[in-house]
Motif scaffolding. Sequence first.
Motif, PDB file in Angstrom:
ATOM      1  N   ASN A 110     -53.725  11.312  -1.841  1.00 39.97           N
ATOM      2  CA  ASN A 110     -52.295  12.257  -1.753  1.00 39.97           C
ATOM      3  C   ASN A 110     -51.275  12.704  -2.473  1.00 39.97           C
ATOM      4  O   ASN A 110     -50.359  13.347  -1.712  1.00 39.97           O
ATOM      5  CB  ASN A 110     -51.515  11.054  -0.849  1.00 39.97           C
ATOM      6  CG  ASN A 110     -52.611   9.934   0.010  1.00 39.97           C
ATOM      7  OD1 ASN A 110     -52.783  10.353   1.293  1.00 39.97           O
ATOM      8  ND2 ASN A 110     -53.173   9.183  -0.805  1.00 39.97           N
ATOM      9  N   ASP A 111     -52.341  13.363  -3.541  1.00 39.74           N
ATOM     10  CA  ASP A 111     -50.981  14.849  -4.500  1.00 39.74           C
ATOM     11  C   ASP A 111     -49.557  13.901  -4.685  1.00 39.74           C
ATOM     12  O   ASP A 111     -48.922  14.605  -4.858  1.00 39.74           O
ATOM     13  CB  ASP A 111     -51.371  15.881  -3.742  1.00 39.74           C
ATOM     14  CG  ASP A 111     -53.098  16.230  -3.867  1.00 39.74           C
ATOM     15  OD1 ASP A 111     -53.090  16.810  -4.970  1.00 39.74           O
ATOM     16  OD2 ASP A 111     -52.386  16.953  -2.658  1.00 39.74           O
ATOM     17  N   LEU A 112     -49.335  12.602  -4.660  1.00 36.75           N
ATOM     18  CA  LEU A 112     -48.758  12.251  -5.524  1.00 36.75           C
ATOM     19  C   LEU A 112     -48.949  11.798  -6.883  1.00 36.75           C
ATOM     20  O   LEU A 112     -48.478  10.601  -7.607  1.00 36.75           O
ATOM     21  CB  LEU A 112     -48.893  10.051  -4.802  1.00 36.75           C
ATOM     22  CG  LEU A 112     -48.599  10.573  -3.227  1.00 36.75           C
ATOM     23  CD1 LEU A 112     -48.686   8.903  -2.424  1.00 36.75           C
ATOM     24  CD2 LEU A 112     -47.109  10.834  -2.565  1.00 36.75           C
ATOM     25  N   ASP A 113     -48.130  12.623  -7.265  1.00 41.32           N
ATOM     26  CA  ASP A 113     -48.027  13.229  -8.863  1.00 41.32           C
ATOM     27  C   ASP A 113     -46.733  11.747  -9.261  1.00 41.32           C
ATOM     28  O   ASP A 113     -47.354  11.679 -10.393  1.00 41.32           O
ATOM     29  CB  ASP A 113     -47.796  14.657  -8.924  1.00 41.32           C
ATOM     30  CG  ASP A 113     -48.824  15.305  -8.810  1.00 41.32           C
ATOM     31  OD1 ASP A 113     -49.989  14.682  -8.921  1.00 41.32           O
ATOM     32  OD2 ASP A 113     -48.495  16.594  -8.556  1.00 41.32           O
TER      33      ASP A 113
ATOM     34  N   ARG B 298     -62.860  15.926  -0.449  1.00 41.99           N
ATOM     35  CA  ARG B 298     -61.875  15.661  -1.209  1.00 41.99           C
ATOM     36  C   ARG B 298     -61.903  14.104  -0.306  1.00 41.99           C
ATOM     37  O   ARG B 298     -62.321  13.360  -2.130  1.00 41.99           O
ATOM     38  CB  ARG B 298     -61.020  16.238  -0.162  1.00 41.99           C
ATOM     39  CG  ARG B 298     -59.153  15.478  -1.054  1.00 41.99           C
ATOM     40  CD  ARG B 298     -58.327  16.329  -1.064  1.00 41.99           C
ATOM     41  NE  ARG B 298     -56.703  15.348  -2.115  1.00 41.99           N
ATOM     42  CZ  ARG B 298     -56.840  15.952  -3.138  1.00 41.99           C
ATOM     43  NH1 ARG B 298     -57.817  16.760  -3.609  1.00 41.99           N
ATOM     44  NH2 ARG B 298     -56.223  15.902  -4.027  1.00 41.99           N
TER      45      ARG B 298
ATOM     46  N   TYR C 294     -63.043  11.244  -4.213  1.00 43.21           N
ATOM     47  CA  TYR C 294     -62.005   9.572  -4.530  1.00 43.21           C
ATOM     48  C   TYR C 294     -62.605   8.593  -3.710  1.00 43.21           C
ATOM     49  O   TYR C 294     -61.716   7.837  -4.358  1.00 43.21           O
ATOM     50  CB  TYR C 294     -60.831   9.865  -4.149  1.00 43.21           C
ATOM     51  CG  TYR C 294     -59.963  11.196  -4.200  1.00 43.21           C
ATOM     52  CD1 TYR C 294     -59.717  11.192  -5.727  1.00 43.21           C
ATOM     53  CD2 TYR C 294     -59.578  12.105  -4.004  1.00 43.21           C
ATOM     54  CE1 TYR C 294     -59.447  12.134  -7.050  1.00 43.21           C
ATOM     55  CE2 TYR C 294     -59.128  13.234  -4.614  1.00 43.21           C
ATOM     56  CZ  TYR C 294     -58.828  13.114  -6.378  1.00 43.21           C
ATOM     57  OH  TYR C 294     -58.418  14.300  -7.428  1.00 43.21           O
TER      58      TYR C 294
ATOM     59  N   MET D 175     -57.244  16.821   5.782  1.00 43.44           N
ATOM     60  CA  MET D 175     -57.866  16.839   4.887  1.00 43.44           C
ATOM     61  C   MET D 175     -59.490  17.586   4.743  1.00 43.44           C
ATOM     62  O   MET D 175     -60.143  16.924   6.045  1.00 43.44           O
ATOM     63  CB  MET D 175     -57.884  15.537   3.642  1.00 43.44           C
ATOM     64  CG  MET D 175     -57.321  15.251   2.156  1.00 43.44           C
ATOM     65  SD  MET D 175     -57.457  13.661   2.110  1.00 43.44           S
ATOM     66  CE  MET D 175     -55.874  13.931   2.387  1.00 43.44           C
TER      67      MET D 175
ATOM     68  N   TYR E 233     -51.393  11.587   4.996  1.00 46.92           N
ATOM     69  CA  TYR E 233     -51.690  10.140   4.344  1.00 46.92           C
ATOM     70  C   TYR E 233     -52.640   9.133   4.190  1.00 46.92           C
ATOM     71  O   TYR E 233     -52.413   8.904   5.501  1.00 46.92           O
ATOM     72  CB  TYR E 233     -50.363   9.665   3.689  1.00 46.92           C
ATOM     73  CG  TYR E 233     -49.106  10.398   3.582  1.00 46.92           C
ATOM     74  CD1 TYR E 233     -49.051  11.642   1.757  1.00 46.92           C
ATOM     75  CD2 TYR E 233     -48.209  11.236   3.965  1.00 46.92           C
ATOM     76  CE1 TYR E 233     -48.868  12.946   1.576  1.00 46.92           C
ATOM     77  CE2 TYR E 233     -47.148  12.216   3.594  1.00 46.92           C
ATOM     78  CZ  TYR E 233     -46.944  13.000   2.166  1.00 46.92           C
ATOM     79  OH  TYR E 233     -46.488  13.451   1.770  1.00 46.92           O
TER      80      TYR E 233
ATOM     81  N   CYS F 106     -53.005   7.585  -4.659  1.00 46.26           N
ATOM     82  CA  CYS F 106     -52.289   8.456  -5.599  1.00 46.26           C
ATOM     83  C   CYS F 106     -52.353  10.282  -5.062  1.00 46.26           C
ATOM     84  O   CYS F 106     -52.019  10.658  -4.637  1.00 46.26           O
ATOM     85  CB  CYS F 106     -51.834   8.197  -6.661  1.00 46.26           C
ATOM     86  SG  CYS F 106     -50.748   6.487  -6.546  1.00 46.26           S
ATOM     87  N   ALA F 107     -54.746  10.108  -5.973  1.00 44.23           N
ATOM     88  CA  ALA F 107     -54.825  11.910  -6.359  1.00 44.23           C
ATOM     89  C   ALA F 107     -54.938  12.251  -4.283  1.00 44.23           C
ATOM     90  O   ALA F 107     -55.206  13.219  -4.563  1.00 44.23           O
ATOM     91  CB  ALA F 107     -55.751  10.860  -7.560  1.00 44.23           C
TER      92      ALA F 107
END
Length: 222
Positions: free
Chosen positions: A97-100, A5, A9, A1, A23, A94-95
């Motif tokens: 880790n792209d946990l939509d 990024r 966040y 990552m 993660y 969540c953002a």
Amino acid sequence: MTDERFLQYVRDGEKAEPLGDGYYIIQSENGYRFGSDAVALAHYASGFVSKNSRVFDLCSGCGIIGIMLAISNGCTIDGAEIDGTLCDMSNRSCALNDLDDVKFVNADIRNADMFTAAGYDLVVCNPPYYKADSKPSSVAPQANSELTVNLADVISTAKRLLKVGGALCIVHISSRLDEVLIECNRNGLSPKELIVNPNGKTFMLRAVRGGKQGMTVKVKEF
């Protein structure tokens, strides 16, 4: 990552700590931090959900339980946390880790009418352990003592959220086991499995809404 990024966040005074497999979870460097009981509960609860499950994380803190379940099982997670700073932190995790399919709201769980009644397959909770008249922790006192939400609130809210046949998975201190069992039975949640830590200090319980009577007891380190 990428570093960019993380910068997007993670705020000053925070740190993104690895959960494995790429993660991360955002935590305060000097404030409230999740403990091993929350991690143990996430591992335990993961055995009772699938990708199609809807899970609610009560008193979600920094979101560790819901986020771990989403990573391991791919299920949909909703959560509620009364502390606005912690709730914001969990949503940024969540953002990151792209946990939509994971969303936490800053809310008092006693106002659970904002969530779908009987809409969840599983409710998880690592609640405040100590009663309001205990000495609050200097760090995130609401996360440790029942200064706002108490045990009865947690279990009655879990009942409202759960489908018939759905389960509450909760971790708590052993000195309050009798209260947890009483509140579960009062709310139609049948205790099905009790796991007691060999140190005798903590336990995990699974209770099913509308379940038949009959509970197994295990001693297992967590």
